[in-house]
Write a protein that holds these residues in place. Structure first.
Motif, PDB file in Angstrom:
ATOM      1  N   ALA A  60       0.805  -1.259  -0.106  1.00 31.35           N
ATOM      2  CA  ALA A  60      -0.024  -0.107   0.106  1.00 31.35           C
ATOM      3  C   ALA A  60       0.859   1.096  -0.025  1.00 31.35           C
ATOM      4  O   ALA A  60       0.620   2.545  -0.555  1.00 31.35           O
ATOM      5  CB  ALA A  60      -0.865   0.071   1.164  1.00 31.35           C
ATOM      6  N   ALA A  61       2.195   1.272   0.834  1.00 33.51           N
ATOM      7  CA  ALA A  61       2.963   2.379   0.693  1.00 33.51           C
ATOM      8  C   ALA A  61       3.651   2.438  -0.637  1.00 33.51           C
ATOM      9  O   ALA A  61       3.478   3.830  -1.107  1.00 33.51           O
ATOM     10  CB  ALA A  61       3.828   2.108   1.884  1.00 33.51           C
ATOM     11  N   LEU A  62       3.860   1.419  -1.235  1.00 30.75           N
ATOM     12  CA  LEU A  62       4.586   1.581  -2.666  1.00 30.75           C
ATOM     13  C   LEU A  62       3.502   1.916  -3.573  1.00 30.75           C
ATOM     14  O   LEU A  62       3.983   2.848  -4.410  1.00 30.75           O
ATOM     15  CB  LEU A  62       5.269   0.328  -3.021  1.00 30.75           C
ATOM     16  N   ALA A  63       2.284   1.634  -3.496  1.00 35.53           N
ATOM     17  CA  ALA A  63       1.402   1.975  -4.593  1.00 35.53           C
ATOM     18  C   ALA A  63       0.996   3.285  -4.402  1.00 35.53           C
ATOM     19  O   ALA A  63       0.830   4.275  -5.242  1.00 35.53           O
ATOM     20  CB  ALA A  63      -0.003   1.301  -4.231  1.00 35.53           C
ATOM     21  N   GLU A  64       1.108   4.093  -3.151  1.00 40.37           N
ATOM     22  CA  GLU A  64       0.820   5.476  -2.773  1.00 40.37           C
ATOM     23  C   GLU A  64       2.107   6.396  -3.566  1.00 40.37           C
ATOM     24  O   GLU A  64       1.920   7.425  -4.281  1.00 40.37           O
ATOM     25  CB  GLU A  64       0.728   5.857  -1.462  1.00 40.37           C
ATOM     26  N   ILE A  65       3.290   5.689  -3.267  1.00 41.90           N
ATOM     27  CA  ILE A  65       4.398   6.275  -4.007  1.00 41.90           C
ATOM     28  C   ILE A  65       4.193   6.154  -5.422  1.00 41.90           C
ATOM     29  O   ILE A  65       4.364   7.397  -6.158  1.00 41.90           O
ATOM     30  CB  ILE A  65       5.801   5.887  -3.495  1.00 41.90           C
ATOM     31  N   GLU A  66       3.777   5.213  -6.131  1.00 43.20           N
ATOM     32  CA  GLU A  66       3.795   5.192  -7.599  1.00 43.20           C
ATOM     33  C   GLU A  66       2.707   5.952  -7.912  1.00 43.20           C
ATOM     34  O   GLU A  66       2.852   6.859  -9.196  1.00 43.20           O
ATOM     35  CB  GLU A  66       3.553   3.629  -7.834  1.00 43.20           C
ATOM     36  N   ARG A  67       1.699   6.154  -7.157  1.00 47.22           N
ATOM     37  CA  ARG A  67       0.461   7.115  -7.897  1.00 47.22           C
ATOM     38  C   ARG A  67       0.828   8.466  -7.599  1.00 47.22           C
ATOM     39  O   ARG A  67       0.472   9.105  -8.687  1.00 47.22           O
ATOM     40  CB  ARG A  67      -0.554   6.626  -6.785  1.00 47.22           C
ATOM     41  N   PHE A  68       1.372   8.896  -6.551  1.00 50.47           N
ATOM     42  CA  PHE A  68       1.948  10.201  -6.537  1.00 50.47           C
ATOM     43  C   PHE A  68       2.958  10.775  -7.339  1.00 50.47           C
ATOM     44  O   PHE A  68       2.921  11.778  -7.865  1.00 50.47           O
ATOM     45  CB  PHE A  68       2.368  10.456  -4.969  1.00 50.47           C
ATOM     46  N   THR A  69       3.873  10.060  -7.661  1.00 46.97           N
ATOM     47  CA  THR A  69       5.204  10.299  -8.380  1.00 46.97           C
ATOM     48  C   THR A  69       4.993   9.897  -9.859  1.00 46.97           C
ATOM     49  O   THR A  69       5.645  10.175 -10.650  1.00 46.97           O
ATOM     50  CB  THR A  69       6.440   9.640  -7.849  1.00 46.97           C
ATOM     51  N   ARG A  70       3.920   9.070 -10.167  1.00 42.49           N
ATOM     52  CA  ARG A  70       3.766   8.388 -11.449  1.00 42.49           C
ATOM     53  C   ARG A  70       5.248   7.956 -11.784  1.00 42.49           C
ATOM     54  O   ARG A  70       5.546   8.143 -13.104  1.00 42.49           O
ATOM     55  CB  ARG A  70       3.446   9.617 -12.374  1.00 42.49           C
ATOM     56  N   SER A  71       5.679   6.996 -10.902  1.00 40.02           N
ATOM     57  CA  SER A  71       6.758   6.104 -11.276  1.00 40.02           C
ATOM     58  C   SER A  71       6.507   4.841 -10.835  1.00 40.02           C
ATOM     59  O   SER A  71       5.413   4.351 -10.246  1.00 40.02           O
ATOM     60  CB  SER A  71       8.079   6.790 -10.611  1.00 40.02           C
ATOM     61  N   ALA A  72       7.714   3.852 -11.049  1.00 35.97           N
ATOM     62  CA  ALA A  72       7.513   2.587 -10.673  1.00 35.97           C
ATOM     63  C   ALA A  72       8.354   2.261  -9.574  1.00 35.97           C
ATOM     64  O   ALA A  72       9.405   2.814  -9.478  1.00 35.97           O
ATOM     65  CB  ALA A  72       7.795   1.598 -12.020  1.00 35.97           C
ATOM     66  N   CYS A  73       7.903   1.648  -8.505  1.00 36.36           N
ATOM     67  CA  CYS A  73       8.836   1.065  -7.660  1.00 36.36           C
ATOM     68  C   CYS A  73       9.251  -0.528  -7.702  1.00 36.36           C
ATOM     69  O   CYS A  73       8.363  -1.370  -7.873  1.00 36.36           O
ATOM     70  CB  CYS A  73       8.063   1.153  -6.180  1.00 36.36           C
ATOM     71  N   ARG A  74      10.475  -0.531  -7.760  1.00 33.60           N
ATOM     72  CA  ARG A  74      10.914  -2.048  -8.050  1.00 33.60           C
ATOM     73  C   ARG A  74      11.467  -2.446  -7.109  1.00 33.60           C
ATOM     74  O   ARG A  74      12.743  -2.132  -6.434  1.00 33.60           O
ATOM     75  CB  ARG A  74      12.071  -1.984  -9.287  1.00 33.60           C
ATOM     76  N   ARG A  75      11.216  -3.551  -6.381  1.00 35.82           N
ATOM     77  CA  ARG A  75      11.867  -4.415  -5.524  1.00 35.82           C
ATOM     78  C   ARG A  75      13.037  -5.242  -5.783  1.00 35.82           C
ATOM     79  O   ARG A  75      12.835  -5.910  -6.764  1.00 35.82           O
ATOM     80  CB  ARG A  75      10.825  -5.156  -4.617  1.00 35.82           C
ATOM     81  N   VAL A  76      13.946  -5.051  -5.171  1.00 36.63           N
ATOM     82  CA  VAL A  76      15.317  -5.882  -5.646  1.00 36.63           C
ATOM     83  C   VAL A  76      15.581  -6.705  -4.499  1.00 36.63           C
ATOM     84  O   VAL A  76      15.266  -6.715  -3.161  1.00 36.63           O
ATOM     85  CB  VAL A  76      16.536  -5.061  -5.926  1.00 36.63           C
ATOM     86  N   SER A  77      16.340  -7.939  -4.948  1.00 36.64           N
ATOM     87  CA  SER A  77      16.876  -8.989  -4.038  1.00 36.64           C
ATOM     88  C   SER A  77      18.129  -8.506  -3.494  1.00 36.64           C
ATOM     89  O   SER A  77      18.730  -7.702  -4.162  1.00 36.64           O
ATOM     90  CB  SER A  77      16.971 -10.295  -4.683  1.00 36.64           C
ATOM     91  N   VAL A  78      18.423  -8.975  -2.126  1.00 42.59           N
ATOM     92  CA  VAL A  78      19.681  -8.758  -1.555  1.00 42.59           C
ATOM     93  C   VAL A  78      20.479  -9.807  -1.352  1.00 42.59           C
ATOM     94  O   VAL A  78      19.864 -10.603  -0.956  1.00 42.59           O
ATOM     95  CB  VAL A  78      19.421  -7.919  -0.177  1.00 42.59           C
ATOM     96  N   LYS A  79      21.726  -9.794  -1.598  1.00 43.31           N
ATOM     97  CA  LYS A  79      22.538 -10.867  -1.445  1.00 43.31           C
ATOM     98  C   LYS A  79      23.035 -11.038   0.144  1.00 43.31           C
ATOM     99  O   LYS A  79      23.445  -9.968   0.653  1.00 43.31           O
ATOM    100  CB  LYS A  79      23.886 -10.873  -2.334  1.00 43.31           C
ATOM    101  N   SER A  80      23.144 -12.308   0.767  1.00 42.42           N
ATOM    102  CA  SER A  80      23.564 -12.264   1.978  1.00 42.42           C
ATOM    103  C   SER A  80      24.503 -13.498   2.100  1.00 42.42           C
ATOM    104  O   SER A  80      24.737 -14.066   0.929  1.00 42.42           O
ATOM    105  CB  SER A  80      22.373 -12.661   2.925  1.00 42.42           C
ATOM    106  N   GLY A  81      25.119 -13.912   3.107  1.00 47.60           N
ATOM    107  CA  GLY A  81      26.164 -14.683   3.289  1.00 47.60           C
ATOM    108  C   GLY A  81      25.629 -16.142   3.085  1.00 47.60           C
ATOM    109  O   GLY A  81      26.127 -17.077   2.480  1.00 47.60           O
ATOM    110  N   ASN A  82      24.028 -16.418   3.065  1.00 55.25           N
ATOM    111  CA  ASN A  82      23.589 -17.660   2.652  1.00 55.25           C
ATOM    112  C   ASN A  82      22.878 -17.651   1.500  1.00 55.25           C
ATOM    113  O   ASN A  82      21.988 -18.376   1.259  1.00 55.25           O
ATOM    114  CB  ASN A  82      22.488 -17.868   3.849  1.00 55.25           C
TER     115      ASN A  82
END
Length: 87
Positions: A60-82
């Motif tokens: 819901a937070a990301l959707a509000e950012i996308e709606r307001f800024t007219r941009s796309a939020c892209r979630r990325v993966s993070v590398k960890s030791g495992n």
């Protein structure tokens, strides 16, 4: 403007940055089930007039950012030791 969303090592914080890696702020979950946007850098002015929370979910937070800024939020993966942690 696309926004990259990366979960920090703290499971309750997601970092926001533009495609050049400049920090735009973060979304925090505190208390559990309430998500809030905290802007940083140039995003403070860009997102000043939008709702900053609380939101019932990260999506819901990301959707509000996308709606307001007219941009796309892209979630990325993070590398960890495992290996990779899905975003």
């Amino acid at each position: 403007m696309d926004i990259t969303v990366t979960q920090s090592s703290d499971d309750t914080v997601w970092l926001l940055s533009d495609l050049l890696g400049r920090p735009m702020g973060e979304i925090t979950e505190n208390p559990a089930g309430e998500f809030r946007l905290v802007t940083a850098g140039q995003a403070q002015e860009t997102m000043k007039a939008m709702k900053h929370g609380p939101f019932p979910s990260l999506d819901a937070a990301l959707a509000e950012i996308e709606r307001f800024t007219r941009s796309a939020c892209r979630r990325v993966s993070v590398k960890s030791g495992n290996g990779e942690v899905p975003a």
